[in-house]
Design an enzyme around this catalytic site. Structure first.
Site, short mmCIF file in Angstrom:
data_model
loop_
_atom_site.label_atom_id
_atom_site.label_comp_id
_atom_site.label_asym_id
_atom_site.label_seq_id
_atom_site.Cartn_x
_atom_site.Cartn_y
_atom_site.Cartn_z
N LYS A 22 0.84 -1.21 0.00
CA LYS A 22 0.00 0.00 0.00
C LYS A 22 0.87 1.26 0.00
O LYS A 22 0.64 2.18 -0.79
CB LYS A 22 -0.89 -0.01 1.25
CG LYS A 22 -1.58 1.32 1.53
CD LYS A 22 -2.42 1.28 2.78
CE LYS A 22 -1.73 1.66 4.06
NZ LYS A 22 -1.44 3.11 4.21
N ASN A 23 1.88 1.27 0.87
CA ASN A 23 2.65 2.51 1.04
C ASN A 23 3.60 2.81 -0.11
O ASN A 23 4.18 3.90 -0.17
CB ASN A 23 3.41 2.49 2.37
CG ASN A 23 2.48 2.70 3.55
OD1 ASN A 23 1.29 2.98 3.38
ND2 ASN A 23 3.02 2.58 4.77
N ARG A 92 -4.55 10.65 4.70
CA ARG A 92 -3.49 11.65 4.82
C ARG A 92 -2.54 11.66 3.62
O ARG A 92 -2.08 12.71 3.19
CB ARG A 92 -2.66 11.29 6.07
CG ARG A 92 -2.69 12.26 7.15
CD ARG A 92 -1.65 11.87 8.16
NE ARG A 92 -0.32 12.30 7.71
CZ ARG A 92 0.15 13.52 7.83
NH1 ARG A 92 -0.57 14.44 8.42
NH2 ARG A 92 1.35 13.83 7.40
N CYS A 116 -4.76 13.37 13.13
CA CYS A 116 -4.75 11.95 12.81
C CYS A 116 -4.71 11.20 14.12
O CYS A 116 -4.10 11.66 15.08
CB CYS A 116 -3.52 11.63 11.99
SG CYS A 116 -3.25 9.89 11.77
N ARG A 121 1.09 14.59 13.20
CA ARG A 121 1.56 14.34 11.83
C ARG A 121 1.51 15.59 10.95
O ARG A 121 0.73 15.67 9.99
CB ARG A 121 0.77 13.21 11.19
CG ARG A 121 0.97 11.91 11.92
CD ARG A 121 0.18 10.79 11.33
NE ARG A 121 0.86 10.10 10.24
CZ ARG A 121 0.37 9.03 9.64
NH1 ARG A 121 -0.78 8.54 9.99
NH2 ARG A 121 1.05 8.45 8.68
N PRO A 122 2.33 16.58 11.25
CA PRO A 122 2.32 17.81 10.45
C PRO A 122 2.89 17.60 9.05
O PRO A 122 3.44 16.54 8.75
CB PRO A 122 3.23 18.74 11.26
CG PRO A 122 4.10 17.85 12.07
CD PRO A 122 3.35 16.58 12.30
N ILE A 123 2.76 18.65 8.21
CA ILE A 123 3.29 18.59 6.84
C ILE A 123 4.31 19.71 6.62
O ILE A 123 4.65 20.04 5.49
CB ILE A 123 2.15 18.74 5.81
CG1 ILE A 123 1.18 19.83 6.27
CG2 ILE A 123 1.44 17.44 5.55
CD1 ILE A 123 0.55 20.58 5.18
N ASP A 304 5.12 0.70 12.03
CA ASP A 304 3.92 0.04 11.52
C ASP A 304 3.82 -1.43 11.94
O ASP A 304 2.83 -2.09 11.61
CB ASP A 304 3.87 0.14 9.98
CG ASP A 304 3.44 1.53 9.52
OD1 ASP A 304 3.02 2.34 10.35
OD2 ASP A 304 3.52 1.78 8.29
N ARG A 397 -8.47 -0.58 4.99
CA ARG A 397 -7.66 0.47 4.37
C ARG A 397 -6.31 -0.10 3.94
O ARG A 397 -5.71 0.40 3.00
CB ARG A 397 -7.42 1.62 5.36
CG ARG A 397 -8.63 2.51 5.57
CD ARG A 397 -8.22 3.74 6.33
NE ARG A 397 -6.98 4.26 5.78
CZ ARG A 397 -6.02 4.83 6.49
NH1 ARG A 397 -6.15 4.99 7.79
NH2 ARG A 397 -4.93 5.27 5.92
#
Ligand code: UD1
Length: 417
Positions: A22-23, A92, A116, A121-123, A304, A397
Site C-alpha cells: 500500500k505505502n 493523509r 490523525c 503528523r504535520p506537513i 507500523d 484500508r
C-alpha cells in the site's frame, strides 16, 4: 459497520502470499500526475486507500480502471489543481498529490490533512522542501496553496526523517531546473520503489535507499509500467500470525531483507525463522521470551509493526519494554489488548508489557487505526473463546483479504455486517 469475529483455534499452518505494498502504491499512483498518457501497474493491492487515491485522481480529471489484475491510470492535461477536503480527509497520503502537481503545472491547492489518530503528523517539512525549490506557499481557509513559475533545484536538509516528505519533495524535484540534493532523506524500501518508477518515466534520481538522494531535473517525464513491491508490513503481520499461534507458516512473495529488524528480534525471542530471497518461514515454537524494541525509521524497527509485535510479546515469557519514537500517540491498541487479558502499562512513548502466555481471553474490542486493528486480530487468534473486533474498516484500508489469508492457514475468522 463490519466486524471481524476471531476464535482462537490453535496453530496456523501452510503458506500465504503477500500482496503489493500500500505505502509504495500510493505515492506511485500520485506520481502519475507528472506525466500525461497511460501508466500501467501490476501488483496493486485492492484496498480502500487505493480506491480513495483513484477517487482523488479522477477528481483531478484522470481516468483509472482495473483491467483484470492490472491497474491503469490515464492522465490528460489537468483541468483542476485542487484536492478538496472531502478527499484529503479520508487519507493523509493524499497530500502526496501536491509535489507532482506543483512540478508539472506550477500550481497546487491541497486541503491541509488535519489531525490523525496516531499523532499530529504535520506537513511542515513537505512545505519547507517545496519552498527550498522556490515555491511560494500560502495557507488559507484550510487549504495549502503552492505556486511557482518553475521549480529550481537546491539542497534541502530534512530536520526529521519523513517518508511522505521525502516522497513529495523528490517527486517535485524531478521536473525542477537543475540539481536537487535531499539530505537526511528517508531510506524506506517504498522510497526506493517510487524512485525506480520515477526513473522508468525518465527521471534522473540516484542515492535512493540512502540518506542522500540526488535528483537531476529533466524537462519531461513519460508514462511507464511497473510492478509494485511486496508489502513488508503485511508480510511481517502474517509472520507474527504464524509465530503467535505456535504455527508453521511460510510467507511467500515477500522481501525478507526489508524485514531484518523484525526477524532479528523474533529470533532473539526464540523463534526459528528461515528465509530465502522471497520467502520467510516461521517454525513451531512452544514458548518465547520477551525482547525489547524501539521503533525508528528504516532500517530499524518499523512503527507500523509495533502494535502487532506487542501482541506477540503480550503472550511471551517475561517483560518487554516497547519504545515508540516515530509517532507520539501510537499506543491506542494497549487498552484493547488489556481487554483481552494482557498486562500492559503505557506511558506517552513507552509501554511495559508483562507477558502472560496462554492467558488471553476473547472479548469485544475496538479497532482504532490500521495497524492497531491487525494487533487485535493477532491477539484474537490466541485468546480463548471469541474476540469481536469492531470498526474493521481500518483494516480494509491496508490489508487485502486478511480474513481469507488467515482462514487459508486454518484460522477461524469471519466478517459480519
Ligand atoms: C508513512 C507511512 C506510515 C508510517 C510512517 C512512518 C505511508 C502512506 N504512510 O507515513 O504508514 O507509519 O511513514 O514510517 O507511507 N513529520 C513532521 N513534519 C512533516 C512530516 C512528518 O514533523 O512535515 C513527523 C511526523 O509527525 C512523524 C515523523 O515525522 O513523527 C514521521 O512521519 P512520516 O515519515 O512523514 O510519516 P508518513 O509519511 O505520514
Amino acid at each position: 459497520m463490519d466486524k471481524m469475529v476471531v476464535v482462537g483455534n490453535g496453530p496456523l499452518k501452510g503458506s500465504v502470499a503477500t500482496s503489493g505494498a500500500k505505502n509504495a502504491a500510493l505515492p506511485i499512483l500520485f506520481s502519475t500526475l507528472l506525466a500525461e498518457g497511460e501508466h500501467v501497474f501490476r501488483n496493486v493491492p485492492k484496498l480502500k486507500d487505493i480506491e480513495s487515491t483513484a477517487e482523488l485522481l479522477q477528481s483531478l480529471g484522470c481516468e483509472t480502471r482495473w483491467d483484470g489484475d492490472v491497474f491503469r491510470v490515464k492522465v490528460s492535461r489537468l483541468q483542476s489543481y485542487e484536492a478538496s477536503y472531502d478527499l484529503v480527509r479520508k487519507m493523509r497520503a493524499s497530500f502526496l498529490c501536491m509535489g507532482p502537481m506543483l512540478a508539472k503545472y506550477g500550481e497546487a491547492v491541497v486541503s491541509q490533512p488535519g489531525g490523525c489518530a496516531i499523532g499530529s503528523r504535520p506537513i511542515d517539512l513537505h512545505l519547507e522542501g517545496f519552498k527550498a525549490l522556490g515555491a511560494e506557499i500560502t495557507q488559507k481557509e484550510g487549504y495549502v496553496h503552492a505556486a511557482t513559475p518553475k521549480l529550481k533545484g537546491s539542497t534541502f536538509l530534512f530536520e526529521t526523517v519523513t517518508v511522505g516528505g521525502t516522497e513529495n519533495v523528490m517527486m517535485a524535484a524531478t521536473l525542477a531546473k537543475g540539481k536537487t540534493v535531499l539530505e537526511n532523506a528517508a531510506k524506506e524500501p517504498e522510497i526506493v520503489d517510487l524512485a525506480e518508477y520515477l526513473n522508468k518515466m525518465g527521471a534522473k534520481i540516484t542515492g535512493h535507499g540512502t540518506s542522500v538522494i540526488t535528483i537531476e531535473g529533466v524537462e519531461k517525464l513519460t508514462p511507464a509500467e511497473h510492478s509494485i513491491m511486496p508489502d513488508r508490513i503485511e508480510a511481517g503481520t502474517l509472520l507474527i500470525a504464524g509465530a503467535i499461534t505456535k504455527g508453521h507458516v511460510t510467507v511467500t512473495k515477500c522481501v525478507p531483507a526489508h524485514l531484518e529488524a523484525l526477524i532479528i528480534k523474533m529470533r532473539d525471542a526464540g523463534f526459528k525463522i528461515e528465509t530465502t530471497k522471497d520467502t520467510m518461514t516461521v517454525f513451531p515454537c512452544e514458548s518465547w521470551n520477551a525482547v525489547d524494541i524501539t521503533t525508528a525509521p528504516h532500517p530499524l524497527f518499523p512503527t507500523d509493526l509495533q502494535a502487532q509485535y506487542m501482541a506477540l510479546m503480550a503472550v511471551a515469557n517475561g517483560t518487554t519494554v516497547i519504545t515508540e519514537t516515530v509517532f507520539e500517540n501510537r499506543f491506542m491498541h494497549v487498552q484493547e489488548l488489556i481487554r483481552l487479558g494482557s498486562d500492559i502499562t503505557p506511558k506517552t512513548r513507552v509501554a511495559v508489557v508483562r507477558g502472560r502466555p496462554n492467558e488471553l481471553t476473547g472479548a469485544q474490542v475496538m479497532a482504532t487505526d490500521l495497524r492497531a486493528s491487525a494487533s487485535l486480530v493477532l491477539a484474537g487468534l490466541v485468546a480463548k473463546g471469541e474476540t469481536v473486533v469492531n470498526r474493521i474498516y481500518h483494516l480494509d484500508r491496508g490489508y487485502e483479504k486478511l480474513e481469507d489469508k488467515l482462514s487459508s492457514l486454518g484460522a477461524v475468522i469471519r466478517r459480519i455486517e
